[in-house]
Design a protein around this motif. Structure first.
Motif, PDB file in Angstrom:
ATOM      1  N   UNK A  44       0.943  -1.174   0.118  1.00 46.56           N
ATOM      2  CA  UNK A  44      -0.072  -0.050   0.042  1.00 46.56           C
ATOM      3  C   UNK A  44       0.963   1.274   0.016  1.00 46.56           C
ATOM      4  N   UNK A  45       0.801   2.117  -0.831  1.00 44.68           N
ATOM      5  CA  UNK A  45       1.461   3.341  -1.212  1.00 44.68           C
ATOM      6  C   UNK A  45       0.639   4.444  -0.566  1.00 44.68           C
ATOM      7  N   UNK A  46       1.250   5.567  -0.085  1.00 46.93           N
ATOM      8  CA  UNK A  46       0.299   6.732   0.433  1.00 46.93           C
ATOM      9  C   UNK A  46       1.321   7.847   0.319  1.00 46.93           C
ATOM     10  N   UNK A  47       0.421   8.896  -0.265  1.00 45.67           N
ATOM     11  CA  UNK A  47       1.079  10.070  -0.484  1.00 45.67           C
ATOM     12  C   UNK A  47       0.297  10.969   0.835  1.00 45.67           C
ATOM     13  N   UNK A  48       1.436  11.092   1.708  1.00 44.74           N
ATOM     14  CA  UNK A  48       0.572  11.889   3.145  1.00 44.74           C
ATOM     15  C   UNK A  48       0.811  13.336   3.022  1.00 44.74           C
ATOM     16  N   UNK A  49       1.687  13.774   2.470  1.00 45.29           N
ATOM     17  CA  UNK A  49       1.983  15.365   2.239  1.00 45.29           C
ATOM     18  C   UNK A  49       3.164  15.539   1.282  1.00 45.29           C
ATOM     19  N   UNK A  50       3.048  16.859   0.885  1.00 42.99           N
ATOM     20  CA  UNK A  50       4.073  17.108  -0.385  1.00 42.99           C
ATOM     21  C   UNK A  50       5.425  16.559   0.005  1.00 42.99           C
ATOM     22  N   UNK A  51       5.892  16.577   1.048  1.00 45.55           N
ATOM     23  CA  UNK A  51       7.282  15.954   1.633  1.00 45.55           C
ATOM     24  C   UNK A  51       7.441  14.869   2.256  1.00 45.55           C
ATOM     25  N   UNK A  52       6.118  14.095   2.403  1.00 45.06           N
ATOM     26  CA  UNK A  52       6.045  12.814   3.240  1.00 45.06           C
ATOM     27  C   UNK A  52       5.030  11.862   2.464  1.00 45.06           C
ATOM     28  N   UNK A  53       5.542  10.675   2.179  1.00 47.43           N
ATOM     29  CA  UNK A  53       5.161   9.393   1.594  1.00 47.43           C
ATOM     30  C   UNK A  53       5.417   8.159   2.548  1.00 47.43           C
ATOM     31  N   UNK A  54       4.386   7.149   2.426  1.00 52.09           N
ATOM     32  CA  UNK A  54       4.797   5.886   3.155  1.00 52.09           C
ATOM     33  C   UNK A  54       4.542   4.729   1.937  1.00 52.09           C
ATOM     34  N   UNK A  55       4.929   3.596   2.659  1.00 53.62           N
ATOM     35  CA  UNK A  55       4.821   2.342   1.981  1.00 53.62           C
ATOM     36  C   UNK A  55       4.731   1.283   3.141  1.00 53.62           C
ATOM     37  N   UNK A  56       3.458   0.573   3.120  1.00 51.25           N
ATOM     38  CA  UNK A  56       3.104  -0.418   3.910  1.00 51.25           C
ATOM     39  C   UNK A  56       3.062  -1.566   3.271  1.00 51.25           C
TER      40      UNK A  56
ATOM     41  N   UNK B  46       8.494   5.207   6.117  1.00 50.40           N
ATOM     42  CA  UNK B  46       7.841   6.544   5.993  1.00 50.40           C
ATOM     43  C   UNK B  46       9.092   7.358   5.307  1.00 50.40           C
ATOM     44  N   UNK B  47       8.910   8.036   4.322  1.00 47.80           N
ATOM     45  CA  UNK B  47       9.852   8.799   3.609  1.00 47.80           C
ATOM     46  C   UNK B  47       9.785  10.491   3.473  1.00 47.80           C
ATOM     47  N   UNK B  48      10.675  11.016   3.828  1.00 48.26           N
ATOM     48  CA  UNK B  48      10.519  12.448   3.706  1.00 48.26           C
ATOM     49  C   UNK B  48      11.733  13.313   2.917  1.00 48.26           C
ATOM     50  N   UNK B  49      10.816  14.176   2.095  1.00 44.02           N
ATOM     51  CA  UNK B  49      11.740  14.958   1.266  1.00 44.02           C
ATOM     52  C   UNK B  49      12.643  15.925   2.087  1.00 44.02           C
ATOM     53  N   UNK B  50      14.116  15.761   2.039  1.00 51.91           N
ATOM     54  CA  UNK B  50      14.941  16.582   2.968  1.00 51.91           C
ATOM     55  C   UNK B  50      16.049  17.148   1.879  1.00 51.91           C
ATOM     56  N   UNK B  51      15.775  18.282   1.714  1.00 56.04           N
ATOM     57  CA  UNK B  51      16.344  19.028   0.629  1.00 56.04           C
ATOM     58  C   UNK B  51      16.256  18.540  -0.900  1.00 56.04           C
ATOM     59  N   UNK B  52      17.043  17.947  -1.535  1.00 54.69           N
ATOM     60  CA  UNK B  52      16.626  17.274  -2.761  1.00 54.69           C
ATOM     61  C   UNK B  52      16.353  15.848  -2.717  1.00 54.69           C
ATOM     62  N   UNK B  53      16.646  15.355  -1.652  1.00 49.44           N
ATOM     63  CA  UNK B  53      16.753  13.777  -1.571  1.00 49.44           C
ATOM     64  C   UNK B  53      15.557  13.348  -0.766  1.00 49.44           C
ATOM     65  N   UNK B  54      15.164  12.168  -0.952  1.00 49.63           N
ATOM     66  CA  UNK B  54      14.207  11.330   0.010  1.00 49.63           C
ATOM     67  C   UNK B  54      14.955  10.607   1.063  1.00 49.63           C
ATOM     68  N   UNK B  55      14.671  10.876   2.205  1.00 49.86           N
ATOM     69  CA  UNK B  55      15.240  10.007   3.327  1.00 49.86           C
ATOM     70  C   UNK B  55      14.085   9.307   3.877  1.00 49.86           C
ATOM     71  N   UNK B  56      14.694   8.132   4.538  1.00 52.31           N
ATOM     72  CA  UNK B  56      13.585   7.138   5.381  1.00 52.31           C
ATOM     73  C   UNK B  56      13.748   7.934   6.713  1.00 52.31           C
TER      74      UNK B  56
END
Length: 342
Positions: free
Chosen positions: A75-87, A113-123
């Motif tokens: 299950x892929x979720x788009x939680x916010x512009x800079x936050x996404x998740x995968x379950x 849960x991934x968050x966009x930090x600068x130009x990279x997506x981080x866990x």
């Protein structure tokens, strides 16, 4: 969810699975500095990135081989512009799991849960869990426990095998050692004789045997007692060992109650006869009182034989030749060495 976000989240998830399953330490670089999470079957919540890095490195060290992760549901979720998740629900198979039936492999639950930090997506968060209770072999956690148990059992088995081998060696040594003199017994003599015979047969070299017998030992023991007789035999064992140790590969063994065997690989008849004469003189020089002997002191009689073994000839021919010579020395009154009869 925006159409362009689903491929992004799936790629982030797939990258994580690829790095984790191949035990790639580049996974550490994907962690946020504000990471938190929890591990499978753990009641400890990880609050810092450094704790999780240590957990990953320990996991990779325990199981350095590649894992096989099968995604059962996602299950892929788009939680916010800079936050996404995968379950996801996954099967995690260790390198030794083989073709374990799917029903025997536990379903692990994975949340990322991934968050966009600068130009990279981080866990920024990772959580894994499996059903409670014992885990079968198919899961990585169970495999680690099994590997640890295997190492412990293997160490115990090696220690037990070593102790058993040492005990068997002691038993074998006792089985081939004369308890009174510490020399090899008749079993040991027969074993060494056969080996020496086969070597001499292959190399076409001589093998000599000297049989020495205490003259009138029974009379000595009747006069002085069995303890004195035992001490006499022990003294002779030491004396004969000192004489034979100068010859490489020589063996001194207790051949019978009052007889000793001197096995001399590579010795010619003349060499063996000379050594036997020296042994008779050495024992006579001990000057041990023996009223039953014609000399009034302990003496030996001996028989000498030497052969170059040929094909189809047996080792007991050498023993018979030396025994026959010893019998003639006994009949002659002892205190002498008789040669084999050609």
């Amino acid at each position: 969810m925006r159409p362009d976000r689903q491929p992004l989240i799936r790629q982030l998830f797939d990258d994580y699975i690829a790095l984790y399953s191949t035990r790639d330490e580049r996974l550490i670089g994907r962690l946020s500095t504000q990471f938190s999470g929890y591990a499978s079957r753990s009641d400890h919540l990880v609050h810092t990135r450094s704790e999780w890095v240590a957990a990953i490195l320990q996991d990779f060290a325990l199981v350095p081989q590649h894992m096989r992760i099968e995604v059962l549901d996602l299950c892929l979720q788009d939680l916010a512009e800079d936050v996404v998740s995968a379950t996801a629900l996954v099967h995690v198979r260790g390198p030794d799991a083989g073709e374990t039936p799917a029903g025997q492999v536990p379903v692990a639950r994975l949340v990322l849960v991934f968050r966009l930090e600068g130009a990279e997506w981080k866990i920024v968060h990772s959580g894994t869990s499996v059903p409670s209770g014992p885990l079968p072999q198919g899961s990585s956690a169970a495999m680690v426990r099994l590997q640890n148990d295997h190492r412990v059992l293997q160490a115990q088995l090696q220690e037990s095998s070593r102790a058993l081998a040492e005990a068997q060696q002691r038993i074998d040594a006792m089985d081939r050692t004369d308890s009174l003199t510490g020399l090899g017994n008749r079993r040991q003599f027969d074993h060494v004789l056969q080996q020496a015979w086969e070597r001499a047969q292959r190399a076409a070299t001589p093998l000599a045997l000297v049989l020495l017998e205490v003259d009138a030992l029974r009379h000595f023991m009747d006069r002085h007692g069995h303890l004195a007789g035992d001490a006499c035999l022990q003294t002779l064992a030491v004396t004969l060992t000192q004489i034979v140790q100068e010859r490489p590969g020589g063996l001194v063994a207790r051949f019978a109650g009052d007889a000793f065997a001197l096995l001399l690989p590579g010795a010619t008849f003349d060499e063996a006869h000379s050594l036997a004469q020296g042994a008779v003189v050495a024992v006579r020089s001990l000057a041990l009182p023996h009223e039953g002997s014609a000399l009034g002191r302990l003496s030996l009689g001996g028989g000498v034989a030497a052969l170059v073994p040929v094909r189809d000839q047996r080792a007991d021919e050498l023993v018979r030749a030396a025994s026959s010579a010893l019998a003639r020395a006994r009949q002659a009154g002892g205190n002498q060495v008789e040669p084999q009869v050609d």
